[in-house]
Design a protein around this motif. Sequence first.
Motif, PDB file in Angstrom:
ATOM      1  N   ALA A   1       0.804  -1.222   0.000  1.00 39.35           N
ATOM      2  CA  ALA A   1       0.000   0.000   0.000  1.00 39.35           C
ATOM      3  C   ALA A   1       0.842   1.279   0.000  1.00 39.35           C
ATOM      4  O   ALA A   1       0.632   2.163  -0.839  1.00 39.35           O
ATOM      5  N   PRO A   2       1.815   1.440   0.929  1.00 36.79           N
ATOM      6  CA  PRO A   2       2.603   2.682   0.888  1.00 36.79           C
ATOM      7  C   PRO A   2       3.451   2.805  -0.374  1.00 36.79           C
ATOM      8  O   PRO A   2       3.694   3.924  -0.858  1.00 36.79           O
ATOM      9  N   ALA A   3       3.919   1.688  -0.919  1.00 39.78           N
ATOM     10  CA  ALA A   3       4.683   1.734  -2.166  1.00 39.78           C
ATOM     11  C   ALA A   3       3.805   2.250  -3.305  1.00 39.78           C
ATOM     12  O   ALA A   3       4.220   3.098  -4.100  1.00 39.78           O
ATOM     13  N   SER A   4       2.587   1.756  -3.375  1.00 47.08           N
ATOM     14  CA  SER A   4       1.664   2.204  -4.413  1.00 47.08           C
ATOM     15  C   SER A   4       1.257   3.653  -4.201  1.00 47.08           C
ATOM     16  O   SER A   4       1.102   4.417  -5.167  1.00 47.08           O
TER      17      SER A   4
ATOM     18  N   GLU B   1       1.872   9.336  -5.943  1.00 46.15           N
ATOM     19  CA  GLU B   1       2.280  10.719  -5.706  1.00 46.15           C
ATOM     20  C   GLU B   1       3.352  11.146  -6.695  1.00 46.15           C
ATOM     21  O   GLU B   1       3.353  12.293  -7.158  1.00 46.15           O
ATOM     22  N   TYR B   2       4.244  10.236  -7.052  1.00 44.80           N
ATOM     23  CA  TYR B   2       5.248  10.572  -8.060  1.00 44.80           C
ATOM     24  C   TYR B   2       4.594  10.858  -9.416  1.00 44.80           C
ATOM     25  O   TYR B   2       4.993  11.785 -10.122  1.00 44.80           O
ATOM     26  N   ARG B   3       3.604  10.067  -9.786  1.00 35.54           N
ATOM     27  CA  ARG B   3       2.931  10.315 -11.063  1.00 35.54           C
ATOM     28  C   ARG B   3       2.242  11.681 -11.041  1.00 35.54           C
ATOM     29  O   ARG B   3       2.276  12.423 -12.038  1.00 35.54           O
ATOM     30  N   SER B   4       1.634  12.001  -9.933  1.00 33.38           N
ATOM     31  CA  SER B   4       1.006  13.316  -9.790  1.00 33.38           C
ATOM     32  C   SER B   4       2.045  14.430  -9.830  1.00 33.38           C
ATOM     33  O   SER B   4       1.830  15.492 -10.442  1.00 33.38           O
TER      34      SER B   4
ATOM     35  N   CYS C   1      12.968  17.434 -12.298  1.00 30.30           N
ATOM     36  CA  CYS C   1      12.697  16.038 -12.600  1.00 30.30           C
ATOM     37  C   CYS C   1      12.456  15.329 -11.271  1.00 30.30           C
ATOM     38  O   CYS C   1      12.364  15.972 -10.225  1.00 30.30           O
ATOM     39  N   ILE C   2      12.361  14.010 -11.284  1.00 28.33           N
ATOM     40  CA  ILE C   2      12.122  13.268 -10.049  1.00 28.33           C
ATOM     41  C   ILE C   2      13.172  12.177  -9.871  1.00 28.33           C
ATOM     42  O   ILE C   2      13.835  11.775 -10.832  1.00 28.33           O
ATOM     43  N   SER C   3      13.304  11.728  -8.620  1.00 28.06           N
ATOM     44  CA  SER C   3      14.210  10.620  -8.324  1.00 28.06           C
ATOM     45  C   SER C   3      13.521   9.677  -7.344  1.00 28.06           C
ATOM     46  O   SER C   3      12.958  10.128  -6.336  1.00 28.06           O
ATOM     47  N   VAL C   4      13.557   8.376  -7.635  1.00 28.13           N
ATOM     48  CA  VAL C   4      12.843   7.384  -6.829  1.00 28.13           C
ATOM     49  C   VAL C   4      13.819   6.354  -6.278  1.00 28.13           C
ATOM     50  O   VAL C   4      14.871   6.091  -6.860  1.00 28.13           O
ATOM     51  N   LYS C   5      13.460   5.764  -5.146  1.00 29.73           N
ATOM     52  CA  LYS C   5      14.252   4.685  -4.555  1.00 29.73           C
ATOM     53  C   LYS C   5      13.577   3.346  -4.820  1.00 29.73           C
ATOM     54  O   LYS C   5      12.363   3.212  -4.639  1.00 29.73           O
ATOM     55  N   PRO C   6      14.333   2.330  -5.235  1.00 31.48           N
ATOM     56  CA  PRO C   6      13.729   1.018  -5.488  1.00 31.48           C
ATOM     57  C   PRO C   6      12.962   0.457  -4.300  1.00 31.48           C
ATOM     58  O   PRO C   6      11.846  -0.060  -4.468  1.00 31.48           O
ATOM     59  N   SER C   7      13.509   0.550  -3.093  1.00 32.12           N
ATOM     60  CA  SER C   7      12.798  -0.017  -1.938  1.00 32.12           C
ATOM     61  C   SER C   7      11.549   0.788  -1.608  1.00 32.12           C
ATOM     62  O   SER C   7      10.633   0.280  -0.954  1.00 32.12           O
ATOM     63  N   GLN C   8      11.490   2.030  -2.061  1.00 34.04           N
ATOM     64  CA  GLN C   8      10.293   2.847  -1.887  1.00 34.04           C
ATOM     65  C   GLN C   8       9.162   2.351  -2.782  1.00 34.04           C
ATOM     66  O   GLN C   8       7.984   2.523  -2.459  1.00 34.04           O
ATOM     67  N   LEU C   9       9.544   1.745  -3.898  1.00 33.19           N
ATOM     68  CA  LEU C   9       8.556   1.250  -4.858  1.00 33.19           C
ATOM     69  C   LEU C   9       8.327  -0.248  -4.719  1.00 33.19           C
ATOM     70  O   LEU C   9       7.824  -0.890  -5.642  1.00 33.19           O
TER      71      LEU C   9
ATOM     72  N   GLU D   1       6.714  -3.068 -11.641  1.00 34.11           N
ATOM     73  CA  GLU D   1       5.378  -2.587 -12.001  1.00 34.11           C
ATOM     74  C   GLU D   1       5.178  -1.134 -11.585  1.00 34.11           C
ATOM     75  O   GLU D   1       4.685  -0.314 -12.372  1.00 34.11           O
ATOM     76  N   GLU D   2       5.563  -0.816 -10.346  1.00 31.68           N
ATOM     77  CA  GLU D   2       5.384   0.551  -9.865  1.00 31.68           C
ATOM     78  C   GLU D   2       6.302   1.527 -10.612  1.00 31.68           C
ATOM     79  O   GLU D   2       5.891   2.631 -10.971  1.00 31.68           O
ATOM     80  N   LEU D   3       7.543   1.113 -10.856  1.00 33.20           N
ATOM     81  CA  LEU D   3       8.487   1.977 -11.557  1.00 33.20           C
ATOM     82  C   LEU D   3       8.037   2.236 -12.986  1.00 33.20           C
ATOM     83  O   LEU D   3       8.090   3.382 -13.466  1.00 33.20           O
ATOM     84  N   GLU D   4       7.579   1.207 -13.682  1.00 38.03           N
ATOM     85  CA  GLU D   4       7.177   1.404 -15.069  1.00 38.03           C
ATOM     86  C   GLU D   4       5.985   2.353 -15.163  1.00 38.03           C
ATOM     87  O   GLU D   4       5.894   3.152 -16.105  1.00 38.03           O
ATOM     88  N   GLY D   5       5.082   2.298 -14.189  1.00 37.63           N
ATOM     89  CA  GLY D   5       3.961   3.230 -14.199  1.00 37.63           C
ATOM     90  C   GLY D   5       4.430   4.668 -14.127  1.00 37.63           C
ATOM     91  O   GLY D   5       3.879   5.558 -14.805  1.00 37.63           O
ATOM     92  N   ILE D   6       5.450   4.917 -13.323  1.00 38.95           N
ATOM     93  CA  ILE D   6       6.010   6.269 -13.202  1.00 38.95           C
ATOM     94  C   ILE D   6       6.725   6.672 -14.484  1.00 38.95           C
ATOM     95  O   ILE D   6       6.529   7.772 -15.005  1.00 38.95           O
ATOM     96  N   VAL D   7       7.561   5.787 -15.011  1.00 35.15           N
ATOM     97  CA  VAL D   7       8.328   6.094 -16.223  1.00 35.15           C
ATOM     98  C   VAL D   7       7.395   6.330 -17.409  1.00 35.15           C
ATOM     99  O   VAL D   7       7.623   7.237 -18.221  1.00 35.15           O
ATOM    100  N   ALA D   8       6.325   5.540 -17.507  1.00 33.70           N
ATOM    101  CA  ALA D   8       5.382   5.723 -18.605  1.00 33.70           C
ATOM    102  C   ALA D   8       4.729   7.101 -18.542  1.00 33.70           C
ATOM    103  O   ALA D   8       4.604   7.802 -19.563  1.00 33.70           O
ATOM    104  N   THR D   9       4.310   7.506 -17.349  1.00 34.63           N
ATOM    105  CA  THR D   9       3.715   8.835 -17.187  1.00 34.63           C
ATOM    106  C   THR D   9       4.730   9.920 -17.508  1.00 34.63           C
ATOM    107  O   THR D   9       4.428  10.899 -18.202  1.00 34.63           O
ATOM    108  N   ALA D  10       5.949   9.758 -17.007  1.00 37.31           N
ATOM    109  CA  ALA D  10       6.994  10.757 -17.222  1.00 37.31           C
ATOM    110  C   ALA D  10       7.378  10.857 -18.696  1.00 37.31           C
ATOM    111  O   ALA D  10       7.628  11.960 -19.206  1.00 37.31           O
ATOM    112  N   ALA D  11       7.430   9.727 -19.381  1.00 34.29           N
ATOM    113  CA  ALA D  11       7.757   9.739 -20.809  1.00 34.29           C
ATOM    114  C   ALA D  11       6.683  10.492 -21.598  1.00 34.29           C
ATOM    115  O   ALA D  11       6.984  11.238 -22.531  1.00 34.29           O
ATOM    116  N   ASP D  12       5.440  10.312 -21.208  1.00 39.98           N
ATOM    117  CA  ASP D  12       4.338  10.990 -21.881  1.00 39.98           C
ATOM    118  C   ASP D  12       4.357  12.493 -21.638  1.00 39.98           C
ATOM    119  O   ASP D  12       3.941  13.272 -22.507  1.00 39.98           O
TER     120      ASP D  12
END
Length: 295
Positions: free
Chosen positions: A45-48, A53-56, A69-77, A88-99
């Motif tokens: 839940a907190p990872a999601s 919040e990163y996507r927002s 830009c943004i920076s994320v930690k693997p254990s955070q995701l 899964e969580e990282l790709e969701g962020i990267v997809a939004t950021a790429a768009d």
Amino acid sequence: MIPPIANRFVAGESPAEALDHVRTVNQRNVNVIVNLLGEHYDDRAPASDDAAEYRSLVEDIANADLDACISVKPSQLGLDLGEDVFREELEGIVATAADRGVFVWIDMEDHTTTDATLDAYEELAREYYGGEDSDDSQSSSDPWADGGVGVCVQANLKRTREDVERLADVPGKVRFVKGAYDEPADVAYTDTQRVNEEYEALLEYAFEHFEDGVAVGSHDPAMIERAIELHEEYGTGFEVQMLMGVREDAQYDLAEEHEVWQYVPYGGRWKSYFYRRVMERKENLWFALRAIVGR
């Protein structure tokens, strides 16, 4: 609310406070890497929630047209829950950021996470930025105008030279740091001078073999000066990255001639981060003591 003693190193608890800091620093020609504080979750839940919040945050950065830009930690995701959760969580962020044309950095944690982090970085960099459209953007005056993805490597790890050779042709950026984790001697160099030598050797390799995307994550004047010399020798694009609250005058001075990014954390989990910043350098400790006594 973050007390004055801590707000030198943390931009606030909310995204709005972080973006206000971005606007202020951008006026000094310094770009910002925004990081939501959080790591090592043992529940999805907190990872999601943090991923959402990163996507927002990506949307807010793009809509406000900020140099950030943004920076994320693997254990955070969710890496502690499984590599599949992290991916899964990282790709969701990267997809939004790429768009939205916003860059995403993937921080490096201790040596046990290196393989999972590098594998995810390489896969996503090639998937989102390795095609024909990405090649077109790379030919522009700003090769990262349409976003991108980057990863951090640590000079104290003995494996890093091989990792950097592997990453040389990946369509992304690499941030070089000395390494902040207390790693075992069988996987890491523990002598400060040895780490410095390794850091300089990694920079030399990167400037010679990378086409672009070298990030010098260091407050060490000698390493920054060496990077400038290597840039002049090889012409490789580079940037300098420093932490909020550390050598900020030097950041502003450097930004008059070179690309500078300030790493800016925010969020409710600020106490442990602030403690690390205070304890790692004598100057930071004196700053905190002066704030306590009101001087």
